[in-house]
Design a protein around this motif. Structure first.
Motif, short mmCIF file in Angstrom:
data_model
loop_
_atom_site.label_atom_id
_atom_site.label_comp_id
_atom_site.label_asym_id
_atom_site.label_seq_id
_atom_site.Cartn_x
_atom_site.Cartn_y
_atom_site.Cartn_z
N ILE A 440 32.60 38.07 31.24
CA ILE A 440 32.77 38.75 32.53
C ILE A 440 33.08 37.74 33.61
N ILE A 441 32.34 36.64 33.57
CA ILE A 441 32.56 35.64 34.62
C ILE A 441 33.96 35.06 34.53
N GLN A 442 34.44 34.85 33.31
CA GLN A 442 35.81 34.34 33.18
C GLN A 442 36.82 35.33 33.78
N TYR A 443 36.61 36.62 33.47
CA TYR A 443 37.54 37.62 34.01
C TYR A 443 37.46 37.66 35.53
N LEU A 444 36.23 37.57 36.02
CA LEU A 444 36.08 37.60 37.48
C LEU A 444 36.82 36.44 38.12
N PHE A 445 36.70 35.27 37.48
CA PHE A 445 37.41 34.08 37.99
C PHE A 445 38.90 34.36 38.06
N LEU A 446 39.40 34.90 36.96
CA LEU A 446 40.83 35.18 36.90
C LEU A 446 41.25 36.14 38.00
N ILE A 447 40.49 37.23 38.13
CA ILE A 447 40.82 38.23 39.16
C ILE A 447 40.78 37.58 40.54
N SER A 448 39.72 36.81 40.76
CA SER A 448 39.56 36.21 42.09
C SER A 448 40.72 35.27 42.41
N VAL A 449 41.09 34.44 41.43
CA VAL A 449 42.18 33.49 41.69
C VAL A 449 43.49 34.24 41.95
N ILE A 450 43.73 35.26 41.14
CA ILE A 450 44.99 36.01 41.32
C ILE A 450 45.02 36.67 42.70
N THR A 451 43.89 37.26 43.08
CA THR A 451 43.85 37.88 44.41
C THR A 451 44.13 36.87 45.50
N MET A 452 43.51 35.69 45.34
CA MET A 452 43.70 34.68 46.38
C MET A 452 45.16 34.27 46.48
N VAL A 453 45.78 34.04 45.31
CA VAL A 453 47.18 33.61 45.33
C VAL A 453 48.05 34.70 45.94
N LEU A 454 47.82 35.93 45.51
CA LEU A 454 48.65 37.04 46.03
C LEU A 454 48.48 37.19 47.54
N LEU A 455 47.22 37.13 47.97
CA LEU A 455 46.97 37.30 49.40
C LEU A 455 47.63 36.18 50.20
N THR A 456 47.55 34.97 49.66
CA THR A 456 48.18 33.86 50.36
C THR A 456 49.68 34.11 50.47
N LEU A 457 50.28 34.51 49.35
CA LEU A 457 51.73 34.77 49.37
C LEU A 457 52.06 35.86 50.39
N MET A 458 51.27 36.93 50.36
CA MET A 458 51.55 38.03 51.28
C MET A 458 51.42 37.59 52.73
N THR A 459 50.34 36.85 53.01
CA THR A 459 50.14 36.41 54.39
C THR A 459 51.30 35.57 54.88
N VAL A 460 51.80 34.73 53.96
CA VAL A 460 52.84 33.80 54.39
C VAL A 460 54.18 34.50 54.54
#
Lengths: 509, 533
Positions: A440-460
């Motif tokens: 679960i923790i691995q999946y959470l990490f993956l989700i969290s990183v993907i969200t962060m990358v996507l949000l960064t891209l969107m913001t920019v």
């Protein structure tokens, strides 16, 4: 290769990255009338140099407190004064009263950046190197890798060298680190002295004060309050009082002085939160405008209660079982509780949580790296405002790669390495099928990183819709806040289940 | 920003907006196109990407145009082209076996070599801070060297020919390529004693080599030949109107020569041997000017430098002992590089031979070729006409390959790189860049010295006391030049002193390294091998 050579190379890499970031723009560059934190720092040099000590914290015709009034403890003011003397030597225009307001030039930027680098070089970096050398139970190579990762932590670099924090974080965090170092190496007096200096440099260091207090108190209890423990307690009290008195000496002459400084340090009337910050109140504000509904004093009490309750268990545990490891984890969880629940939190305060997380990097590399990434991400709106996108992306990548290669974090996701073994064993007593925690923790990490990358891209790349101009920065705060809540739970679990695991291991061995 | 940004922006504009026939005639900007045609084509291709970043930079008349997007594009183009360099380094690392010292990755020669090449301080600051496209050019060179190591001679020759048409400074090392290919590729066999078996000469190989070089040249120069512009192209490529030394003296033989001239003239003035009225004014007031006039020593002409360079490369004066050359080890060129099991037979005789002749008479396989190549590059740096200090990279990068092989080479390499890199400091002269260059330099120097010391820890120390003293002296020199000097009263009166000091001090070290390398190439076999017998 000799070890000190490697350590020198690591420090040089850290310095190079720091200076390269500092070539970028700073907060409030060319933005009159208020400019930014850079101007605040320069303004303090002007104030401390030109006005007598008595007027530093008071509003007057020469010292308009609305325009970046001094709102940090005396040590910061003394540091500004010291810098001002150097500035006077180089170019008196930089600190001329009134006329220097909003002064900007290449040479001045260079000067300001150099002051940060020197402070960092004198206080923070030696502390990190020494801390890594004092780590036990890991090989020399690992120690050096650990130092590299801590020195490359992008959050601190970007805030101190890019944004130009209006207070040198590396100094306060460096003093705090010296404190941790002293306390965990059994030089309690020196440790508490360093920590007092840290508090007197920046009041936000109070986030760390409770664990220090509890740990030292626990130590005294352990030695026996009737014998050695009492002596230690008295000594510590003397050191603390003496260092405070020394720092505050000019302000103790009149009662009004002291009160005014305190009023400046804790501006209660500035509200529950100001900008977008990744804590509970700001995130909750999306659904319910607490700030407008509740009266101020209730907000104050509410935030105090939440903070107190959230850090109580960890602190009690630390008093009862003081250990160096528990101390570090309690530092993390207390600072995180403060960040999430307390009153008037600044987004840069996450650095106060990041420092202790850096300290446990070698023990839980996977989770620490994750946390440090999220903490950098949570400051994204701030960094974007200062046009620091490129340095943030590059330093974050460098940090991530350094962590991945030196700790091979992706192989260290078993329950044992996440320090969750004893927790999951005790859960399994009631829920036998509870075996999927690490996945679960691995999946959470993956989700969290993907969200962060996507949000960064969107913001920019995207423009926010006109109705919601702050959409992306609110989203960033919200996502980071969720992550931080998860980390708070995680660290508390580690702390609470810690010694059980220890005892079990002892039984086995 | 350095002028090279404008240079390359101008070339982008020229190649993008003008027809080929105008490329080498265009002179709106003072930075005319003075690289060979392949580089022009390279700029042409880049310009087609550049137009998506900022159309304005492609206008020839937009002199000194600079926007943040232009800057971004130029920076990224260098970073992108470095992919080729990285690939070449990977190929080079495959070629060396090296001795197995430690089990750890960081102690392996391959790892050390890749760091030495990829983190090379000089390349880093020249390409990514000062701005030039050296990375991929050196990538081409290293790749061609790697191909020669892998016995893929035709490919190596092709890559080098292409490289020559990208940037003609690589002509400096062309003799090494020519002789090596002729000797080790066109002659298919050797006599047992190592001398040439003349009958084994393979015309097919020579012709195919020639054909490759000819085709590449035709592709590059052909269009200009057809336009009847060849003389114009060459006049742009080889401008002899510039002075002996660059504005900042490259740390070579001529820097020492000029400095000696200056010292002599000062002494002469003091002792009244010289008439003050006869002394050219420029030499005493400004110090560093393009046209340097010698007062005491004879002035140097381009021809003189050419002769010096040729002598240094060929060293005809040293009168090669031919019979000795033919007596040299037969099997050397059959041995793989870095394999130390070559039979020691006749190699006991230490012959004094010039570098190119060594390559001819004592072919030692690609490793010998590499030494010769380094020596060629270094010799032409030492004696060349209007040498730029950046040219030292031409010797440093191939030398890196040698350094991980033998302790002696490592010692020369360290002296050469440390001084050579230090001499690049004046390229970055603004105050914000000062910490960066010092930090990067320290980073590279500490790494190279400590890693090579670890690699050769079982052999004698890499430096003697004199060399240690000299290298440590760079520290005080830097402090004097950049921290103390600006605060003294001489700053206004003699602004050139820091540059002069740096140049002369580094020239001593580089000359020493050149001399040591020369001796080590001439004296063969290496001492280590004779001891083994």
């Amino acid at each position: 290769m000799e070890k000190w050579h490697l350590m020198a190379i690591v420090v040089l890499i850290g310095l190079t990255v720091r200076w390269t970031v500092s070539l970028n723009s700073y907060s409030g560059a060319g933005k009159p009338p208020m400019f930014g934190d850079y101007e605040a720092q320069r303004h303090w040099q002007e104030i401390t140099f030109n006005l007598p000590v008595k007027q530093w914290y008071f509003n007057s015709s020469d010292n308009n407190l609305q325009y970046w009034g001094l709102d940090y403890p005396p040590l910061t003011a003394y540091h500004s004064l010291l810098c001002a003397y150097v500035a006077k030597f180089i170019n008196p225009d930089w600190i001329a009263l009134h006329t220097s307001r909003g002064y900007e030039s290449q040479a001045h930027k260079l000067f300001m950046r150099t002051t940060v680098l020197i402070a960092d070089l004198l206080i923070y970096i030696p502390a990190v190197v020494l801390y890594c050398c004092c780590l036990k139970e890991i090989s020399t190579k690992k120690k050096i890798a650990n130092a590299l990762c801590i020195l490359l932590y992008p959050g601190l670099i970007l805030i101190d060298y890019g944004h130009f924090q209006n207070i040198y974080n590396s100094v306060s965090l460096g003093f705090a680190l010296w404190g941790v170092l002293g306390v965990s190496c059994d030089c309690d007096l020196l440790g508490s002295l360093a920590f007092c200096l840290a508090i007197n440099y920046k009041q936000m260091e109070l986030y760390h004060a409770l664990p220090f207090f509890c740990f030292l108190l626990g130590k005294c209890f352990k030695k026996g309050l009737r014998g050695k423990g009492f002596v230690l307690l008295v000594k510590l009290a003397c050191i603390v009082v003496a260092s405070f008195v020394l720092c505050w000496l000019p302000f103790f002459t009149e009662r009004e002085q002291t009160l005014q400084v305190l009023r400046r340090l804790f501006p209660v009337d500035r509200g529950l939160f100001e900008d977008k910050v990744a804590n509970i109140w700001c995130s909750f504000n999306v659904f319910l405008k607490i700030k407008d509904i509740l009266p101020r004093h209730i907000q104050l009490i509410m935030s105090f209660c939440f903070t107190f309750l959230s850090l109580l268990p960890a602190c009690i545990k630390l008093i009862l079982q003081p250990s160096s490891k528990g101390f570090k984890f309690t530092l993390v969880s207390c600072a995180l509780s403060f960040f999430l629940f307390s009153f008037q939190v600044h987004e840069k305060s996450i650095l106060l949580v990041s420092l202790p997380v850096c300290l446990v990097l070698s023990e839980i590399p996977f989770m620490s790296t994750w946390f440090l990434l999220v903490s950098t991400f949570s400051m994204l709106p701030l960094l974007l405002k200062d046009e620091l996108l490129m340095p943030s992306v590059v330093t974050t990548m460098a940090f991530f790669i350094a962590c991945v290669t030196s700790f091979s974090i992706f192989e260290k996701t078993s329950e044992e390495e996440l320090q969750l073994k004893s927790f999951s064993i005790s859960v399994r007593k009631y829920l036998p099928c509870f075996t999927f925690l690490s996945r679960i923790i691995q999946y959470l990490f993956l989700i969290s990183v993907i969200t962060m990358v996507l949000l960064t891209l969107m913001t920019v790349t995207l423009d926010p819709p006109q109705k919601l101009p702050d959409l992306f920065s609110v989203l960033v705060c919200f996502v980071s806040c969720l992550n931080f809540l998860f980390f708070l739970v995680y660290f508390n679990i580690i702390i609470m289940w810690d010694s059980k695991g220890g005892r079990n291991q002892k039984k086995i061995s | 920003h350095s002028t090279d940004f404008e240079v390359h922006r101008n070339w982008l504009a020229i190649t993008h907006s003008l027809p080929i026939s105008q490329w080498y005639y265009e002179a709106t900007s003072e930075w005319t196109l003075d690289y060979p045609p392949f580089f022009a084509w390279f700029e042409y291709i880049l310009s087609h990407v550049a137009k998506y970043f900022d159309q304005e930079m492609l206008n020839v008349h937009n002199l000194n145009y600079s926007s943040s997007r232009t800057l971004l594009f130029q920076r990224f183009s260098v970073i992108f082209m470095d992919v080729l360099f990285v690939y070449a380094v990977r190929e080079c690392c495959k070629c060396i076996d090296g001795k197995k010292v430690g089990k750890e990755l960081t102690e392996k020669p391959k790892f050390i070599l890749s760091v030495l090449l990829l983190w090379n301080f000089g390349l880093l600051i020249v390409d990514h801070i000062h701005f030039q496209y050296n990375g991929f050019l050196f990538g081409l060179m290293l790749l061609s060297i790697a191909r020669l190591f892998q016995k893929r001679h035709m490919e190596g020759a092709f890559l080098f020919a292409v490289l020559l048409h990208f940037k003609h400074i690589y002509l400096y090392v062309a003799p090494a390529y020519g002789v090596y290919l002729l000797r080790s590729y066109c002659f298919t066999a050797n006599k047992p004693d190592g001398s040439i078996r003349w009958k084994s000469f393979s015309f097919v190989r020579l012709i195919s080599l020639g054909l490759v070089v000819f085709l590449v040249s035709a592709l590059s120069l052909g269009p200009f030949l057809a336009l009847n512009q060849l003389p114009q192209v060459f006049s742009r490529l080889f401008p002899f109107k510039r002075g002996l030394c660059h504005a900042y003296w490259a740390p070579n033989f001529w820097a020492l020569y000029n400095a000696l001239d200056k010292v002599l003239s000062v002494i002469g003035l003091k002792l009244k041997f010289l008439d003050p009225n006869n002394i050219p004014k420029a030499s005493m007031t400004s110090g560093l000017v393009q046209q340097f006039q010698h007062t005491v020593l004879p002035s140097v002409t381009p021809l003189a430098t050419l002769i010096c360079t040729l002598i240094a490369i060929l060293s005809l004066v040293l009168s090669p002992r031919l019979e000795c050359g033919s007596a040299i080890s037969a099997h050397r060129n059959l041995c793989l590089p870095w394999s130390s099991d070559s039979p020691p037979s006749a190699s006991r005789v230490p012959g004094i031979q010039p570098s190119i002749f060594c390559l001819w008479f004592k072919p030692q396989g690609p490793r010998g070729f590499l030494r010769c190549l380094t020596l060629c590059a270094l010799s032409s740096f030492m004696f060349g006409w209007h040498v730029h200090e950046k040219a030292i990279l031409l010797a440093i990068l191939p030398m890196s390959l040698l350094s991980v092989g033998k302790a002696g080479d490592a010692s020369i390499f360290l002296i050469l790189t440390t001084t050579g890199h230090y001499s690049l400091f004046p390229l970055l002269f603004t105050a914000p860049e000062l910490p960066i260059k010092i930090l990067l330099m320290l980073l590279f120097t500490i790494y190279s010295i400590s890693s090579l010391k670890t690699l050769f820890r079982k052999e004698k120390p890499l430096f003697n006391w004199m060399e240690t003293f000299y290298l440590l002296g760079l520290g005080p020199l830097e402090v004097c030049c950049e921290f103390v000097f600006p605060f003294t009263s001489w700053k206004v009166k003699y602004p050139f002193i820091p540059l002069l000091l740096t140049s002369v001090y580094c020239a001593v070290g580089i000359t020493y390294a050149w001399f040591k390398l020369y001796v080590s190439v001439l004296i063969d076999p290496p001492i280590g091998k004779t001891k083994k017998q």
